[in-house]
Write an enzyme that holds these catalytic residues in place. Structure first.
Site, short mmCIF file in Angstrom:
data_model
loop_
_atom_site.label_atom_id
_atom_site.label_comp_id
_atom_site.label_asym_id
_atom_site.label_seq_id
_atom_site.Cartn_x
_atom_site.Cartn_y
_atom_site.Cartn_z
CE LYS A 73 -30.49 25.66 -53.89
NZ LYS A 73 -31.09 25.63 -52.53
CG ASP A 74 -27.19 25.55 -50.46
OD1 ASP A 74 -28.27 25.76 -49.89
OD2 ASP A 74 -27.05 24.66 -51.32
CB ILE A 130 -27.82 25.30 -62.20
CG1 ILE A 130 -26.31 25.01 -62.21
CG2 ILE A 130 -28.47 24.89 -63.51
CD1 ILE A 130 -25.53 25.68 -63.34
N GLY A 187 -28.23 21.11 -61.04
CA GLY A 187 -27.30 21.92 -60.25
C GLY A 187 -26.15 21.06 -59.75
CG HIS A 188 -26.80 18.04 -56.87
ND1 HIS A 188 -28.17 17.97 -56.81
CD2 HIS A 188 -26.39 18.43 -55.64
CE1 HIS A 188 -28.57 18.30 -55.59
NE2 HIS A 188 -27.51 18.58 -54.86
CG LEU A 215 -27.60 13.68 -56.89
CD1 LEU A 215 -26.42 12.93 -57.51
CD2 LEU A 215 -27.11 14.69 -55.86
CG HIS A 216 -31.08 19.56 -58.62
ND1 HIS A 216 -30.05 20.46 -58.81
CD2 HIS A 216 -31.43 19.68 -57.32
CE1 HIS A 216 -29.81 21.09 -57.69
NE2 HIS A 216 -30.62 20.63 -56.75
CD GLN A 241 -27.06 19.06 -43.72
OE1 GLN A 241 -25.98 18.48 -43.80
NE2 GLN A 241 -27.48 19.89 -44.66
O1 PAF Z 1 -25.62 21.24 -49.48
C1 PAF Z 1 -25.84 20.07 -49.11
O2 PAF Z 1 -26.41 19.26 -49.84
C2 PAF Z 1 -25.42 19.65 -47.70
O3 PAF Z 1 -25.58 20.69 -46.79
C3 PAF Z 1 -24.00 19.07 -47.64
C4 PAF Z 1 -22.95 20.11 -48.00
C5 PAF Z 1 -23.89 17.89 -48.57
C6 PAF Z 1 -23.70 18.60 -46.22
O4 PAF Z 1 -24.60 17.61 -45.81
#
Ligand code: PAF
Length: 279
Positions: free
Chosen positions: A148-149, A175, A38-39, A35-36, A60
């Site tokens: 960002k995503d 961020i 942004g989170h 985590l950074h 994923q």
């Molecule tokens: O953005 C992310 O960190 C991941 O794609 C998520 C949404 C937690 C799903 O694993």
């Protein structure tokens, strides 16, 4: 205060049920950890009983991607969650999330045809599957994702709409570091030289916005100018540089509706993504 960490579905459900019984809204921030700020901004935007999930989701990642080496930093993550005001961390193992006989996946058609969906086949199927599972486990009122995503946030919002999932999806602004680099868990992989040139990605997205604002409405010309700009960054390999419909994420001929410029660029072996809405 450090938020407690639970690892089982039964435990997170019990905690959420207790919070709901105490009339608290349930907010959810799904993450893969490392985590950074942004989170932290997502957690700070959340209200009520705030659950953060930390799960590096194997489904994923492609076979040649960085699943095994994806950073796992649970202690630092717990500290950041505490400082940002999280109530609970849900950090399940792979067996808890994917029992061996699990064979159901969620596919959102079309929105994943381009950008990261094209560059990383199967990626959004894994994201949607895990996010829907997490929604069913946590049953939040509101879930927070980062802009960002961009493609991920659009696809999840579409999934929620199409499958009538009772959750409100909120997308929070990207961020950035002071020099413009979008915060990402992968930034820690950058060498000093790569880190020094990385902010140019955002500068080039901004240049695209300036070109569009100055009257360039041909998406293909905007894309080639952006790709050419990005290719001048020392050590960069452009994965994609696209200008697409901001809603459908499909290619555009002309900027006659809201559009987003989205890029993925390798600096060495690190793949960075960023985007900018053009209108
Ligand atoms: O953005 C992310 O960190 C991941 O794609 C998520 C949404 C937690 C799903 O694993």
């Amino acid at each position: 205060m450090l938020p407690p960490i639970v690892t089982t579905i039964a435990d997170v459900r019990a905690a959420v049920d207790a919070a709901r019984a105490a009339q608290k809204p349930i907010a959810f921030v799904p993450t893969m950890g490392a985590l950074h700020e942004g989170h932290a901004a997502l957690v700070r935007a959340a209200r009520g009983f705030v659950v953060v999930s930390i799960f590096v989701n194997p489904t994923q990642f492609g076979p040649k991607e960085d699943f095994a080496k994806y950073p796992r930093t649970i202690e630092a993550d717990q500290k950041l969650c505490g400082e940002a005001g999280a109530s609970l961390i849900f950090a399940p193992g792979v067996e808890e999330m994917y029992p061996t006989n699990s064979v159901t996946f969620v596919d959102v058609a079309k929105l994943g045809d381009h950008l990261c969906g094209a560059a990383r086949p199967g990626h959004f199927r894994g994201v949607c599957t895990v996010v829907l599972k997490l929604f069913n486990i946590v049953r939040p009122d509101v879930a927070h994702f980062g802009a960002k995503d961009y493609q991920q946030a659009r696809i999840i919002a579409q999934m929620v709409r199409d499958l009538n999932v009772p959750v409100e999806v909120r997308v929070e602004p990207t961020i950035r570091e002071a020099d413009g680099l979008a915060l990402s868990s992968r930034n820690r992989y950058l060498s000093a030289d790569e880190r020094a040139v990385a902010p140019r990605i955002y500068q080039m997205l901004q240049a695209t916005r300036v070109r569009a604002a100055a009257g360039e409405i041909d998406a293909a010309r905007l894309e080639s100018a952006l790709a050419a700009d990005l290719a001048t960054i020392p050590g960069a390999r452009v994965d994609y540089a696209r200008v697409v419909d901001a809603e459908t994420l499909q290619p555009l001929a002309r900027l006659d509706r809201p559009a987003v410029a989205a890029v993925a660029v390798f600096l060495g072996t690190t793949r960075l993504i960023d985007n900018l809405v053009l209108a």
